[in-house]
Design a protein around this motif. Structure first.
Motif: not given
Length: 843
Positions: A609-610, A664-665, A581-583
């Motif tokens: 961050f989330v 949060l991170r 999901m981050e990429e």
């Protein structure tokens, strides 16, 4: 031992030769003194004024002395004095104690001088269980004033002294003097006789008296012994004036009892009697309710008679009477409905009156604080047999409650103030202390609004957690009282907390606060230290420790019953493949419908961050509006149910989102919460207020289909026909291919004279008592009698699991009429003929 000192309240005024005298008294048995006990010297009349010393012990175990100066009640003079008083204590060890006061005395005064605490007095001054007290008085100035006096006397024989129980009371008949009703009220107050003059003016009359004066209570024996004490009267409206510790009960029995009774005399001198018209303010509210009870001779021990409910100021009230241990016990029940998220408190004065048809009455005052359907109880109002003898006529008595509400406080539990916490009527279950700490890391890379969390730790069965946050370039520290679900919160916690910032270089910073937790959430210090100062003076290796030293003062359990109108829901889903999901910047979003609104919970990676949000995702009709006030928590849940939870309040007035873009991170979530590349997200939502304004020209229909277990395949079940805007409509439900189908039927009949069309936007809804709903939106133009079906595919078995209650299911149709057209058929043929091309001639 107190040092010698002077206290000047008024400057000395000389008027001729000064008058001096001394009073002495040996106080005895001081080691046996109890709170409220008094010893009196003999009365001396000097310069036309009676003087007396009174030694007493207050509830703080401090021995005090009153110098009482008064005048005979028959004396119509009024005077003022300027005096100087010096108090001396002497001991056999030649230790001394001295205290001087100068003050003004008008008509009556008790000059109270604090001596010493009981232990110090006994140790340093008492010899053979006594201490010698001397008071030297200088009259600096004496003036006589002219005024009109009002004097009257009440007497009351206290009967059956031997059988008196603690808190048992008696009262004289009411007598009106100077247009004011008066009575004597006596009570056994533990080991003392309590004696009061009672002003019984009705509370609910439009005016009350302001009365000032002097009341002297007397006791006399056959042997000529007498005992008296006097008290200032300053009554603004109904009330009492007197002494809770007038005389020791054993002294009363031994010295003044005759044939198990004693007569109390109240001699009253009124110096000021003014009628003040009381204006009822926005809070002050007065009322009277009356209840007649019959068949009282047959009431058994422990039995309760309950009166009818009466509403005053939109609050239901009920009077109850009980026979308990031979006494009459009266209750006033306040039945105002309470809710879990609210606290209300009613502060009132309650005058209970036992009224007889023979004209006699008995009144008692009780101060009351009502909370959460509370009761004001007046124990031992009078003996049951005395009520039967003196007040019952034809086996009936009447109880009146004269109530003056002087404050009503309503507060949301979240805004609970310290003053209200003491008014709550819950039991305190425990108190204790604990310590919590965690290390803030990577301080230099913190962004504004970034947070770091400590681990959740259970102390006294309550989860606690620390949070650090960068807020507008300051360090903010919060302690969270972290119940897992806002729908189950049922504790009220009062605590003291010292927050500490601790550095390994030796620097530290502390701040102490009082905290009040009425719901899950955090409280703490908004600006403990500037972030730049934190980095320069406290951070070592980009880290610093924060601590919370917590002392729990009170914890109260609050009952939690769902409100009749309370609505809540829980959305919970597992998010998988979070590593990708981050990429890909993929947004996870899943929706469920609750209370006719489509709600979603979304998670995405937002700049490292989330981001976690609660979403309202409906489309609204034109001119349709909603206002939805919510309180919700968003949780990220990982291994072993480790979680981070944040709490929000938001009012939605249109489809949108609310949550935290820096929950949060992302790397912290992956490292600390992910299990097999997945985490669980959860939203617990409470709907506080929901206001829906339907569009114009709209209506709703409802149908409940029962006996679901016997519904056959292909079978239709129809609601009754309803007319809306002169058009007949029906709902039907069908079981087909093991699915449930919902229809809306327009039953407008064909007409020979006209064609018609009805354009409608329709919501077909399946509804559960749990709040779950399933809605399908259909737009259709009806041009004939027909039914339209929803397009959802819902398995019959899933319908039974999620929506069936007591073998039935509820269906709704919400319809907006967009357009209605009618065209007469004759006119239509003429128009068609006119538009048709002319026919060719045969010629």
């Amino acid at each position: 031992m107190f040092p010698l000192y002077n206290e000047f309240l008024l400057p000395a005024v000389s008027s001729g030769p000064r008058k001096k005298f001394s009073l002495t008294y040996a106080a005895k048995n001081l080691s046996q003194f109890v709170a409220g006990e008094k010893q009196f010297s003999n009365e001396k009349v000097l310069f036309g004024i009676p003087w007396r010393l009174v030694v007493f012990e207050n509830h703080d175990e401090i021995v005090g002395l009153s110098l009482s100066c008064g005048q005979c009640v028959q004396d119509s003079r009024k005077w003022s004095l300027s005096i100087e008083v010096e108090l001396k204590l002497m001991s056999s060890s030649e230790k001394g104690f001295s205290k001087v006061r100068r003050l003004l005395v008008k008509t009556l005064t008790k000059i109270e001088l604090q001596l010493l605490d009981t232990e110090d007095l006994i140790e340093n001054f008492v010899s053979a269980e006594s201490v010698r007290i001397q008071v030297d008085v200088k009259i600096l100035e004496q003036k006589e004033l002219k005024y009109e006096t009002k004097i009257f006397e009440l007497t009351y024989p206290i009967q059956n002294l031997a059988r008196f129980e603690n808190r048992e009371s008696q009262s004289s008949d009411v007598r009106e003097c100077f247009k004011v009703p008066w009575s004597i009220f006596v009570e056994k107050n533990h080991d003392f006789l309590s004696c009061h003059l009672m002003y019984e003016k009705e509370l609910c009359t439009p005016n009350d008296w302001h009365i000032q004066g002097v009341c002297t209570f007397y006791l006399k024996s056959d042997e000529g012994k007498s005992f008296c004490n006097f008290y200032e009267i300053d009554l603004k409206g109904p009330g009492t004036s007197g002494d809770d510790h007038f005389i020791k009960w054993e002294d009363l029995i031994r010295n003044y009892s005759i044939d198990d009774s004693v007569t109390v005399i109240a001699r009253v001198q009124i110096t000021s009697l003014k009628r003040s018209f009381m204006k009822e303010g926005p809070i002050s509210k007065s009322f009277v309710i009356s209840q007649q009870f019959g068949g009282i001779s047959s009431v058994l021990e422990g039995e309760t008679l309950i009166g009818s409910e009466e509403k005053r100021f939109n609050i239901p009230w009920t009077i109850k009477m009980q026979r308990r241990s031979g006494f009459v016990v009266i209750f006033l029940y306040c039945r105002r409905k309470s809710y879990p998220h609210q606290i209300w408190t009613v502060y009132a004065k309650c005058w209970f009156k036992l009224v007889s048809a023979n004209g006699k009455s008995l009144m008692r005052l009780q101060n009351a604080v009502f909370q959460c359907e509370d009761t004001c109880e007046l124990d031992k109002f009078t003996r049951w047999e005395d009520m039967m003898t003196d007040y019952a006529i034809d086996d009936y008595v009447t109880i009146e409650a004269h109530v003056e509400i002087y404050d009503i406080v309503e507060k949301d539990i979240d805004l609970l103030a310290p003053s209200l916490s003491n008014a709550l009527d819950e039991q305190t279950f425990y108190a204790g202390s604990f310590f919590s700490a965690f290390t803030i890391s990577n301080i230099s890379r913190f962004e504004d609004d970034e947070k770091q969390w400590g681990n959740t730790e259970k102390r006294y069965n309550i989860p606690w957690r620390l949070r650090a946050k960068k807020s507008f370039d300051f360090l903010e520290i919060n302690l969270f009282c972290d119940e897992e679900n806002i729908m189950t919160t049922n504790k009220l916690v009062e605590a003291e907390c010292t927050f500490c910032l601790v550095s390994s270089n030796g620097n530290s910073l502390k701040q102490k606060l009082k905290l009040y937790f009425g719901r899950p959430g955090g409280q703490g210090v908004c600006r403990l230290v500037e972030w730049s100062e934190l980095e320069e003076d406290y951070a070592v290796n980009d880290r610093v420790v924060i601590e919370a030293h917590v002392k729990i003062k009170k914890v109260r359990e609050l009952s939690h019953e769902p409100l009749p109108i309370e609505r809540s829901c829980v959305l919970s889903h597992t998010v998988r493949n979070i590593a990708n999901m981050e990429e890909s910047n993929f947004i996870f979003n899943i929706t469920e419908e609750w209370y006719y609104v489509l709600w979603g919970i979304s998670l995405k990676c937002n700049s490292g961050f989330v981001e976690l949000q609660l979403n309202w995702e409906n489309e609204l009709f034109e001119n349709e509006s909603w206002t939805i006030q919510t309180r919700f928590q968003l949780s990220l849940i990982g291994a072993n149910e480790k979680r981070i939870t944040q709490y929000f309040e938001h009012t939605f007035d249109k489809p949108g989102s609310s949550g935290d873009s820096k929950f949060l991170r992302w790397e912290d979530m992956v490292n600390n919460y992910a299990i097999e590349d997945s985490v669980r997200v959860e939203a617990c939502v409470r709907f506080i207020h929901v206001i829906a304004t339907p569009p114009q020209k709209s209506f709703a229909m409802f149908y409940t289909l029962g006996n679901l277990s016997n519904v056959l395949e292909e079978e239709h079940h129809f609601s009754l026909t309803e007319k809306h805007f002169e058009i007949p409509w029906r709902i039907s439900v069908q079981r087909k291919r093991m699915c449930i189908l919902i229809y809306l039927h327009c039953d407008k009949p064909y007409s020979n004279n006209e064609d018609w069309s009805i354009q409608a936007e329709v919501h077909l809804i399946l509804v559960s008592d749990t709040g779950r709903t399933s809605t399908d939106r259909v737009t259709h133009i009806f041009e004939k009698p027909e039914g339209i079906c929803w397009t959802k595919t819902l398995n019959w078995q899933d319908m039974e699991k999620d929506f069936m209650v007591d073998d039935s299911v509820r269906v709704e149709a919400r319809v907006k009429i967009v357009d209605v057209k009618k065209v007469e058929k004759k006119l239509a043929r003429v128009v068609e003929d006119a538009k048709a091309p002319p026919k060719a001639s045969k010629n």
